[in-house]
Design an enzyme around this catalytic site. Structure first.
Site, PDB file in Angstrom:
ATOM      1  N   THR A   1      -5.922  -6.843  10.480  1.00 10.05           N
ATOM      2  CA  THR A   1      -6.167  -5.577   9.775  1.00 10.05           C
ATOM      3  C   THR A   1      -5.546  -4.376  10.490  1.00 10.05           C
ATOM      4  O   THR A   1      -4.936  -3.517   9.859  1.00 10.05           O
ATOM      5  CB  THR A   1      -7.694  -5.354   9.639  1.00 10.05           C
ATOM      6  OG1 THR A   1      -8.255  -6.497   9.000  1.00 10.05           O
ATOM      7  CG2 THR A   1      -7.999  -4.109   8.822  1.00 10.05           C
TER       8      THR A   1
ATOM      9  N   LYS B   1       0.830  -1.211   0.000  1.00 11.26           N
ATOM     10  CA  LYS B   1       0.000   0.000   0.000  1.00 11.26           C
ATOM     11  C   LYS B   1       0.870   1.270   0.000  1.00 11.26           C
ATOM     12  O   LYS B   1       2.073   1.207   0.282  1.00 11.26           O
ATOM     13  CB  LYS B   1      -0.943  -0.040   1.216  1.00 11.26           C
ATOM     14  CG  LYS B   1      -1.973  -1.186   1.142  1.00 11.26           C
ATOM     15  CD  LYS B   1      -2.992  -1.086   2.267  1.00 11.26           C
ATOM     16  CE  LYS B   1      -4.033  -2.183   2.176  1.00 11.26           C
ATOM     17  NZ  LYS B   1      -5.118  -2.016   3.176  1.00 11.26           N
TER      18      LYS B   1
ATOM     19  N   PHE C   1     -15.854   3.454   6.437  1.00 11.86           N
ATOM     20  CA  PHE C   1     -14.478   3.861   6.140  1.00 11.86           C
ATOM     21  C   PHE C   1     -14.162   3.855   4.649  1.00 11.86           C
ATOM     22  O   PHE C   1     -13.017   4.076   4.253  1.00 11.86           O
ATOM     23  CB  PHE C   1     -13.480   2.964   6.891  1.00 11.86           C
ATOM     24  CG  PHE C   1     -13.606   1.488   6.582  1.00 11.86           C
ATOM     25  CD1 PHE C   1     -13.053   0.943   5.426  1.00 11.86           C
ATOM     26  CD2 PHE C   1     -14.272   0.644   7.454  1.00 11.86           C
ATOM     27  CE1 PHE C   1     -13.162  -0.408   5.142  1.00 11.86           C
ATOM     28  CE2 PHE C   1     -14.385  -0.715   7.184  1.00 11.86           C
ATOM     29  CZ  PHE C   1     -13.826  -1.241   6.009  1.00 11.86           C
TER      30      PHE C   1
ATOM     31  N   ARG D   1      -2.292 -14.336   4.316  1.00  9.03           N
ATOM     32  CA  ARG D   1      -3.044 -13.579   5.324  1.00  9.03           C
ATOM     33  C   ARG D   1      -2.378 -13.710   6.697  1.00  9.03           C
ATOM     34  O   ARG D   1      -2.352 -12.753   7.480  1.00  9.03           O
ATOM     35  CB  ARG D   1      -4.504 -14.050   5.396  1.00  9.03           C
ATOM     36  CG  ARG D   1      -5.356 -13.659   4.202  1.00  9.03           C
ATOM     37  CD  ARG D   1      -5.657 -12.184   4.122  1.00  9.03           C
ATOM     38  NE  ARG D   1      -6.436 -11.682   5.227  1.00  9.03           N
ATOM     39  CZ  ARG D   1      -7.127 -10.536   5.205  1.00  9.03           C
ATOM     40  NH1 ARG D   1      -7.140  -9.780   4.113  1.00  9.03           N
ATOM     41  NH2 ARG D   1      -7.784 -10.136   6.254  1.00  9.03           N
TER      42      ARG D   1
ATOM     43  N   ASN E   1      -2.298   0.247   6.873  1.00  8.07           N
ATOM     44  CA  ASN E   1      -1.796  -1.039   7.357  1.00  8.07           C
ATOM     45  C   ASN E   1      -0.858  -1.754   6.392  1.00  8.07           C
ATOM     46  O   ASN E   1      -0.729  -2.978   6.421  1.00  8.07           O
ATOM     47  CB  ASN E   1      -2.964  -1.934   7.780  1.00  8.07           C
ATOM     48  CG  ASN E   1      -3.935  -2.174   6.635  1.00  8.07           C
ATOM     49  OD1 ASN E   1      -3.696  -1.732   5.519  1.00  8.07           O
ATOM     50  ND2 ASN E   1      -5.010  -2.887   6.905  1.00  8.07           N
TER      51      ASN E   1
ATOM     52  N   TYR F   1     -12.301  -2.186  -4.307  1.00 10.73           N
ATOM     53  CA  TYR F   1     -12.870  -2.351  -2.964  1.00 10.73           C
ATOM     54  C   TYR F   1     -14.400  -2.286  -2.967  1.00 10.73           C
ATOM     55  O   TYR F   1     -15.001  -1.967  -1.935  1.00 10.73           O
ATOM     56  CB  TYR F   1     -12.308  -1.292  -2.022  1.00 10.73           C
ATOM     57  CG  TYR F   1     -10.906  -1.597  -1.515  1.00 10.73           C
ATOM     58  CD1 TYR F   1     -10.666  -2.695  -0.674  1.00 10.73           C
ATOM     59  CD2 TYR F   1      -9.818  -0.791  -1.852  1.00 10.73           C
ATOM     60  CE1 TYR F   1      -9.391  -2.969  -0.189  1.00 10.73           C
ATOM     61  CE2 TYR F   1      -8.543  -1.060  -1.368  1.00 10.73           C
ATOM     62  CZ  TYR F   1      -8.340  -2.154  -0.530  1.00 10.73           C
ATOM     63  OH  TYR F   1      -7.079  -2.415  -0.047  1.00 10.73           O
TER      64      TYR F   1
HETATM   65  P1  IDP Z   1      -8.399  -6.589   5.425  1.00  9.76           P
HETATM   66  O1  IDP Z   1      -7.576  -5.695   4.537  1.00  9.76           O
HETATM   67  O2  IDP Z   1      -7.611  -7.099   6.604  1.00  9.76           O
HETATM   68  O3  IDP Z   1      -9.086  -7.706   4.661  1.00  9.76           O
HETATM   69  P2  IDP Z   1     -10.978  -5.253   5.545  1.00  9.76           P
HETATM   70  O4  IDP Z   1     -11.909  -5.283   6.697  1.00  9.76           O
HETATM   71  O5  IDP Z   1     -11.338  -6.057   4.334  1.00  9.76           O
HETATM   72  O6  IDP Z   1      -9.531  -5.660   6.083  1.00  9.76           O
HETATM   73  O7  IDP Z   1     -10.805  -3.723   5.158  1.00  9.76           O
HETATM   74  C1  IDP Z   1     -10.150  -3.359   3.948  1.00  9.76           C
HETATM   75  C2  IDP Z   1      -9.212  -2.207   4.239  1.00  9.76           C
HETATM   76  O8  IDP Z   1      -9.959  -1.065   4.651  1.00  9.76           O
HETATM   77  C3  IDP Z   1      -8.215  -2.443   5.390  1.00  9.76           C
HETATM   78  O9  IDP Z   1      -7.072  -3.167   4.994  1.00  9.76           O
HETATM   79  C4  IDP Z   1      -7.887  -1.021   5.818  1.00  9.76           C
HETATM   80  O10 IDP Z   1      -6.910  -0.412   4.963  1.00  9.76           O
HETATM   81  C5  IDP Z   1      -9.218  -0.314   5.617  1.00  9.76           C
HETATM   82  N1  IDP Z   1      -9.996  -0.281   6.875  1.00  9.76           N
HETATM   83  C6  IDP Z   1     -10.616  -1.308   7.494  1.00  9.76           C
HETATM   84  N2  IDP Z   1     -11.236  -0.924   8.615  1.00  9.76           N
HETATM   85  C7  IDP Z   1     -10.999   0.402   8.720  1.00  9.76           C
HETATM   86  C8  IDP Z   1     -11.384   1.417   9.689  1.00  9.76           C
HETATM   87  O11 IDP Z   1     -12.072   1.140  10.673  1.00  9.76           O
HETATM   88  N3  IDP Z   1     -10.931   2.680   9.446  1.00  9.76           N
HETATM   89  C9  IDP Z   1     -10.180   3.006   8.355  1.00  9.76           C
HETATM   90  N4  IDP Z   1      -9.799   2.102   7.431  1.00  9.76           N
HETATM   91  C10 IDP Z   1     -10.196   0.830   7.608  1.00  9.76           C
HETATM   92 MG    MG Z   2     -10.639  -7.797   3.281  1.00 10.01          MG
END
Ligand code: IDP
Ligand code: MG
Length: 140
Positions: free
Chosen positions: A91, A9, A57, A85, A115, A49
């Protein structure tokens, strides 16, 4: 053999962590089948996405993912989706530092949004995400 999509990222690319991240996957035994540097447009990030469209978010996520260049790759290996993973960790990078300190998100991410690394969360997601980013000709 299973394939998964990984994206370094914008935060991790910007801090120069791309090489370390790729090296980790190589040392864990994955084969790189495709690799490129790109900058996602707003439309591309929204499409990539799309499953998160209704999440609170979503706007922040699209903003972040279009904020700079990313490095996308297709990795191949046994149980690639699940194993990758595990290597990236949870996350939220802050949680990752508590429960999986050696994970890539613990090492290179900041928080829940920034992240460092994306990885497909299922074989089904991988089959959407890989052709979204790479054409047939780019996959070796
Ligand atoms: P993942 O990437 O671990 O699969 P997901 O829940 O699918 O997590 O969310 C996709 C992406 O959205 C995350 O990797 C992160 O960059 C962003 N994200 C997830 N939750 C939040 C949040 O609560 N605030 C801001 N960004 C978030
Ligand atoms: Mg995901």
């Amino acid at each position: 053999m299973e394939r998964t999509l990984v994206i370094v990222k914008p935060d991790a690319f910007e801090k120069g962590a791309t090489g370390k991240i790729i090296d980790r996957f190589i040392s864990e035994g994955f084969q790189i089948r495709a690799l490129k540097l790109l900058r996602l447009t707003r439309e591309q990030a929204e499409g990539f996405y799309a499953v998160h469209r209704e999440r609170p978010f979503f706007g922040e996520l699209v903003e972040f993912m279009t904020s700079g260049p990313v490095v996308a790759m297709v990795l191949e290996g046994q149980e690639a989706v699940k194993r990758v993973r595990e290597i990236i960790g949870p996350t939220d990078s802050e949680e990752a530092r508590r429960v999986a300190p050696d994970s890539l998100r613990a090492l290179f991410g900041t928080d829940k949004g920034r992240n460092a690394v994306h990885a497909s969360d299922s074989v089904e997601s991988a089959s959407y995400e890989i052709p979204f980013i790479f054409s047939q000709l780019e996959i070796v």
